[in-house]
Write a protein that holds these residues in place. Sequence first.
Motif, PDB file in Angstrom:
ATOM      1  N   ALA A  23       0.835  -1.199   0.000  1.00 41.09           N
ATOM      2  CA  ALA A  23       0.000   0.000   0.000  1.00 41.09           C
ATOM      3  C   ALA A  23       0.873   1.254   0.000  1.00 41.09           C
ATOM      4  N   ALA A  24       0.309   2.346  -0.539  1.00 37.13           N
ATOM      5  CA  ALA A  24       1.049   3.609  -0.598  1.00 37.13           C
ATOM      6  C   ALA A  24       1.488   4.025   0.799  1.00 37.13           C
ATOM      7  N   GLN A  25       0.571   3.878   1.755  1.00 40.38           N
ATOM      8  CA  GLN A  25       0.913   4.088   3.157  1.00 40.38           C
ATOM      9  C   GLN A  25       0.961   2.717   3.816  1.00 40.38           C
ATOM     10  N   LYS A  26       2.155   2.152   3.839  1.00 41.05           N
ATOM     11  CA  LYS A  26       2.337   0.780   4.303  1.00 41.05           C
ATOM     12  C   LYS A  26       1.810   0.594   5.728  1.00 41.05           C
TER      13      LYS A  26
END
Length: 286
Positions: free
Chosen positions: A47-50
């Motif tokens: 995800a873009a924000q892991k």
Amino acid sequence: MEFVIITGMSGAGRSCAADAFEDMGFYCVDNMPPALMLNFADICQNAAQKIEKVAFVMDLRGGGLFHDLSNELDMLEKNGIDFKLLFLDASDNVLIKRFKETRRRHPLDETASSIIDAIATERKVLTPVKERADYIVDTSGLTLGQLKDRIVTVFSEENISAEITVNVVSFGFKYGTPMDADMVFDVRCFPNPHYIDALRGHTGLDKPVSDYVFSFEATNKFCDMLNEMVEFLLPNFIKEGKSSLVIAIGCTGGKHRSVAIAEKLGTFIKSCGYNTVISHRHIAVK
């Protein structure tokens, strides 16, 4: 990524455990089919924000889907995803009492002839999963607050990456032996402060009781031998891949001898450099 799977017996405290993980910043998913774990783990990692911390709650509410759990755990390992498996358990009597108090249905009610049969069937189904667990917590004698404290301590950022976490637990044999204990030591053979009027109302955490317990040569010799044995065993447990060890010290009521000796053992293990949790299961039981 920290990846934790929470499972265990119905009524053993999974919801409370999930709350504890949420308080620690975990993204918690309740009752997800095991077959979706690997895909969800990939989503979290890419995800873009892991998402750094994930906890799944899985149990027999998933019906036939739950039976895929062992296979899915194998798939996680094959794909290099490191995870910890937490199994919550409790005695049959405690589980029955909890279901009666909450008036909630057991997930197997429709196929079992009684709550006793439902619990027995669930325990049999969960045996292979329990055998794979990294952590087994017996919640029989724990309040919700004590369970949360236990989980937060074991899964804190400091401890989750440690080689092993040692839980030293005192208990009273009159309330039953902790189900999650790896080693149990009976200290009822030593003089009991309960029979000393001035000590009866105190606990093993109080200096007068502790001084009394350790005023006997036999008690001190036992503790010296116990320290030596534990010091020898811990590196071997680590070598075998064990990440959590529960050492239970029991006396009659769990208030005096076991408490004092558990404190001394826990202090020694801490001095050896191991992450150590000391708890007293029955110290407050009336």
